[in-house]
Design an enzyme around this catalytic site. Structure first.
Site, short mmCIF file in Angstrom:
data_model
loop_
_atom_site.label_atom_id
_atom_site.label_comp_id
_atom_site.label_asym_id
_atom_site.label_seq_id
_atom_site.Cartn_x
_atom_site.Cartn_y
_atom_site.Cartn_z
CB THR A 94 40.54 29.59 29.16
OG1 THR A 94 40.95 30.25 30.36
CG2 THR A 94 40.01 30.61 28.19
CG ASP A 135 40.50 28.91 36.94
OD1 ASP A 135 40.07 29.93 36.38
OD2 ASP A 135 41.71 28.72 37.19
CB THR A 175 47.06 28.13 30.29
OG1 THR A 175 46.39 29.30 30.77
CG2 THR A 175 46.54 27.75 28.93
CG ASP A 176 45.84 30.30 35.29
OD1 ASP A 176 46.33 30.86 34.29
OD2 ASP A 176 44.85 30.75 35.90
CB CYS A 206 67.91 32.59 35.66
SG CYS A 206 68.96 33.75 36.49
N1 ASP Z 1 42.35 30.39 34.68
C1 ASP Z 1 42.36 29.52 33.53
C2 ASP Z 1 42.78 28.12 34.00
O1 ASP Z 1 43.92 27.89 34.22
C3 ASP Z 1 43.30 30.03 32.49
C4 ASP Z 1 43.37 29.22 31.21
O2 ASP Z 1 42.84 28.15 31.06
O3 ASP Z 1 44.02 29.72 30.28
O4 ASP Z 1 41.91 27.29 34.16
#
Ligand code: ASP
Length: 341
Positions: free
Chosen positions: A14, A58, A90-91, A276
């Site tokens: 992102t 992505d 982030t994914d 958990c």
């Molecule tokens: N879909 C994006 C990724 O992981 C989400 C992100 O970067 O926050 O590339």
């Protein structure tokens, strides 16, 4: 003294995404977007070089081959640079960070992954602070930081302890079962006692293979025997992760223990971790986990799902010996598991 040299690797995510004209969705864009939005990168006293291994992706598109490529990029430039910052979606950032912590075994320099929840081109975004502080941390840490970390929303987290917890919040990652390594405010507070100690692994020995012949069994009440059987008999399967309840418990069913026992006898590694968010497997605390222990299920302690899967992929590529694989899984290789003394 020579200036600190830092390599910034851009994989996508992102942070560098844009909206195509007339569209409401985001797509990865080349890193010029980031450069244009952050001209102040040139104000750092360190020398920053950029590298993009391929078209930005992505992170849900990344796989173990990309992790290996990243490990090679860093290894090939290891002597040229003092630190590395990887821009990443982030994914799957926690998976990449975990995988790199194993592949870059014994690394003596900081490797920091960062990204953002909003693109750097948006007026309101978390990209700028994440990137600027990740560079600051990588280039100015006053103590040797010899590990792969994630910097996100003011916190530096050990990479193989990280877990993406939020889709919306800027505070997207948690540090599971381990304290954060640093916190950024008006100044950076370092918690150096938690940094990976020098003697954990003193020699940089990168490795460039991963096995994907693994499977995951996430348990839920009512899980069926035929489902478990299907998974455990996948041709070529080398390891399976059980995501069990609480302290490592599964339903007490003879057929279940028989299926698992058969798999273990066939040389499949069966690694037990908890569903958990906090805490660890406590083998033998309850009758069910005692039986698992007796049939040879391996305790994954307090490892995250991300650390467990990538460690299994790494171990299975590293050796073919069942007992050696098992010993590696039980060992703390690079801070991914707490071993009680
Ligand atoms: N879909 C994006 C990724 O992981 C989400 C992100 O970067 O926050 O590339």
């Amino acid at each position: 003294m020579a200036a600190h040299r830092l390599l910034l690797v851009y994989t996508g995510g992102t942070i560098g995404m844009i909206q195509p004209p007339g569209q409401a969705y985001w797509v990865p864009f080349n890193f010029n977007v980031i450069r244009e939005q952050l001209p102040e990168l040139s104000r750092f006293s360190c020398e920053i070089d950029w590298f993009a291994p391929g078209p930005p992706l992505d992170s849900s598109d990344l796989d173990p081959q990309h992790w290996i490529e990243l490990a090679q990029i860093i290894s090939n430039r290891y002597t040229q640079y003092d630190s590395f910052v990887i821009l990443h979606g982030t994914d799957t950032m926690a998976f990449t960070a975990s995988a790199l912590s194993f592949l870059l075994s014994g690394i003596q320099k900081p490797v920091i992954l960062t990204g953002s929840q909003l693109p750097i081109g948006e007026i309101r975004n978390d990209a700028r602070e994440n990137l600027v502080t990740a560079i600051e941390i990588a280039s100015t840490c006053p103590w040797p930081l010899r590990e792969v970390c994630i910097y996100f929303d003011y916190r530096l987290i050990r990479g193989n302890r990280a877990h993406k917890k939020s889709v919306q919040q800027f505070d997207a990652f948690e540090s599971s079962n381990f304290p954060v390594l640093a916190e950024a405010g008006t100044r950076i507070n370092w918690f150096k006692d938690y940094f990976l100690a020098e003697n954990t692994i003193s020699e940089f020995k990168p490795f460039f293979e991963m096995t994907t012949q693994i499977a995951v069994l996430k348990f839920f009440p009512g899980i069926r025997q035929d489902y478990i059987q299907q998974v455990l008999t996948i041709p070529g399967l080398q390891g399976v992760i059980l995501e069990s309840f609480g302290a490592g418990n599964l339903p007490i069913r003879t057929w279940l223990f028989d299926e698992l026992s058969k798999a273990i006898q066939n040389g499949i590694l069966v690694l037990n971790i908890t569903q958990c968010e906090e805490g660890q497997i406590e083998p033998g605390k309850y009758a069910t986990s005692k039986t698992l222990q007796e049939i040879g299920v391996i305790s994954g302690g307090d490892m995250t799902f991300e650390a467990a899967t990538t460690k299994l992929m790494y171990i299975c590529a590293k050796t073919t010996e069942y007992s050696e694989r098992k010993n590696f899984l039980l060992k703390n290789l690079c801070g991914e598991i707490t071993i009680e003394r």
